[in-house]
Design an enzyme around this catalytic site. Sequence first.
Site, PDB file in Angstrom:
ATOM      1  N   ASP A  19      -6.361   1.508   8.711  1.00  0.00           N
ATOM      2  CA  ASP A  19      -6.922   1.725   7.375  1.00  0.00           C
ATOM      3  C   ASP A  19      -8.427   1.476   7.342  1.00  0.00           C
ATOM      4  O   ASP A  19      -9.212   2.338   6.922  1.00  0.00           O
ATOM      5  CB  ASP A  19      -6.239   0.813   6.356  1.00  0.00           C
ATOM      6  CG  ASP A  19      -4.763   1.133   6.187  1.00  0.00           C
ATOM      7  OD1 ASP A  19      -4.386   2.285   6.413  1.00  0.00           O
ATOM      8  OD2 ASP A  19      -4.003   0.225   5.810  1.00  0.00           O
ATOM      9  N   ARG A  99      -5.198 -14.058   2.234  1.00  0.00           N
ATOM     10  CA  ARG A  99      -6.001 -13.189   1.373  1.00  0.00           C
ATOM     11  C   ARG A  99      -7.002 -13.926   0.476  1.00  0.00           C
ATOM     12  O   ARG A  99      -8.161 -13.502   0.368  1.00  0.00           O
ATOM     13  CB  ARG A  99      -5.098 -12.285   0.536  1.00  0.00           C
ATOM     14  CG  ARG A  99      -4.269 -11.310   1.353  1.00  0.00           C
ATOM     15  CD  ARG A  99      -5.141 -10.514   2.307  1.00  0.00           C
ATOM     16  NE  ARG A  99      -4.390  -9.504   3.024  1.00  0.00           N
ATOM     17  CZ  ARG A  99      -4.390  -9.367   4.341  1.00  0.00           C
ATOM     18  NH1 ARG A  99      -5.089 -10.215   5.080  1.00  0.00           N
ATOM     19  NH2 ARG A  99      -3.718  -8.405   4.917  1.00  0.00           N
ATOM     20  N   ASP A 128      -1.370  -6.703  -1.517  1.00  0.00           N
ATOM     21  CA  ASP A 128      -2.669  -7.213  -1.072  1.00  0.00           C
ATOM     22  C   ASP A 128      -3.820  -6.748  -1.944  1.00  0.00           C
ATOM     23  O   ASP A 128      -4.821  -7.448  -2.091  1.00  0.00           O
ATOM     24  CB  ASP A 128      -2.923  -6.820   0.382  1.00  0.00           C
ATOM     25  CG  ASP A 128      -2.243  -7.765   1.362  1.00  0.00           C
ATOM     26  OD1 ASP A 128      -1.809  -8.846   0.925  1.00  0.00           O
ATOM     27  OD2 ASP A 128      -2.155  -7.430   2.551  1.00  0.00           O
ATOM     28  N   SER A 180       3.020  -0.704  10.400  1.00  0.00           N
ATOM     29  CA  SER A 180       1.995  -1.391   9.627  1.00  0.00           C
ATOM     30  C   SER A 180       2.171  -2.882   9.873  1.00  0.00           C
ATOM     31  O   SER A 180       3.224  -3.445   9.557  1.00  0.00           O
ATOM     32  CB  SER A 180       2.148  -1.070   8.136  1.00  0.00           C
ATOM     33  OG  SER A 180       1.204  -1.801   7.381  1.00  0.00           O
TER      34      SER A 180
END
Length: 408
Positions: A19, A99, A128, A180
């Site tokens: 990504d 995060r 996320d 992923s």
Amino acid sequence: MAEQKKIKKVVLAYSGGLDTSIIIPWLKENYGDPEIIAVSGDVGQGTELDGLEEKAIKTGASKLYVEDLTDEMVDEVIIPSMQMGAKYEDYLLGTAFARPIIAKRLVEIAEKEGADAICHGCTGKGNDQVRFELAIKRFAPEMKIIAPWREWDIKGRDEEIDYAEAHNVPLKISRETNYSKDKNLWHLSHEGLDLEDPANEPQYEKPGFLEMGVSPVQAPDAPTYVTIDFAQGVPVAVDGIKMKASDVVRKLNELGGANGIGLLDIVENRLVGMKDRGVYETPGGTILYRAHEVLEMITIDKDTAHMKSKLAVDFADLVYNGKWFTPLREALSAFASKTQEHVTGTVKLKLYKGNIITAGVTSPETLYSENLVTFEESDYDQKDSAGFINLWGLPDTVQALREQGKLK
């Protein structure tokens, strides 16, 4: 596009994965060729950081910050969450732990660099995006946030690979191994490909699938014993060797991974409303949570333990849903911290083919009294229980007498 062309400098949360690798040329093409400052948070993902600077600059970034955030993540997020016993639908919150720490650092660097925007590579389907953006809004409420997955025409990971190939972006994956993944010191997640169908069994024994350990089937036939020392709810030693909390996790990852510990296959409820199938590896974290739970059994009173287990669900929801930097989470952490004042001692565990078996626990702060609970002679007067039962059961007795017409 007029508003987009005003962007002069963008700070990009950069992992070097599929990504974020294609986001750099995409930003150049779609936001008026801004300067792109790539920021990679080192949260213990290891070799994933190798060659990252060369790759970022080659694909168009002006520089790369690699920020060591591992201890901050462990000390400020993971340990307080473990002390609360926070689990989200049995998931030990690996991605969610990293995060808020990464997002906070993104804001700090954006302010230092004078950036106009912060960009992340989270999809519009996942959790996320919420975690990053709530943390960014907490520290830079007026900062523009760019989320390419909510803007571009790319529909899936195959098209991402097409875009990468067309723009000469080097990738470490192929279409056949395009899971992923998200990795940090605490865990590794796997999503996508065959895992999108819950009917499919994860290929734990397939070479290359698991990265932090082995399948229980492939684990040794002999058990491994490990002792973990805690001081007021903080892990401070493994097998008698003192070490900081992040090194405790590293050591337990090694032991747990070798014994097939910490594999979780669940269909969880995402914040955005859909169900998602994920396979998680959390070898050290699974051991640490169990050891902490075992020690709390003998050091925390019943009422506090029961209340903590109730609040743990709310705490886990806050973490999972991206609300780390909120007054409620801070208040719950204060409660959890108070409960840990006497959680000091040593837990011994036996690791065997994916299982964690309690092998002993001791504490100088124990509430367990062998003298009181023994089946042999003790200081406890068993006659005392008769009066207790009469009073405890008095409402039931009165109810029964009323039903029988005997109540006076």
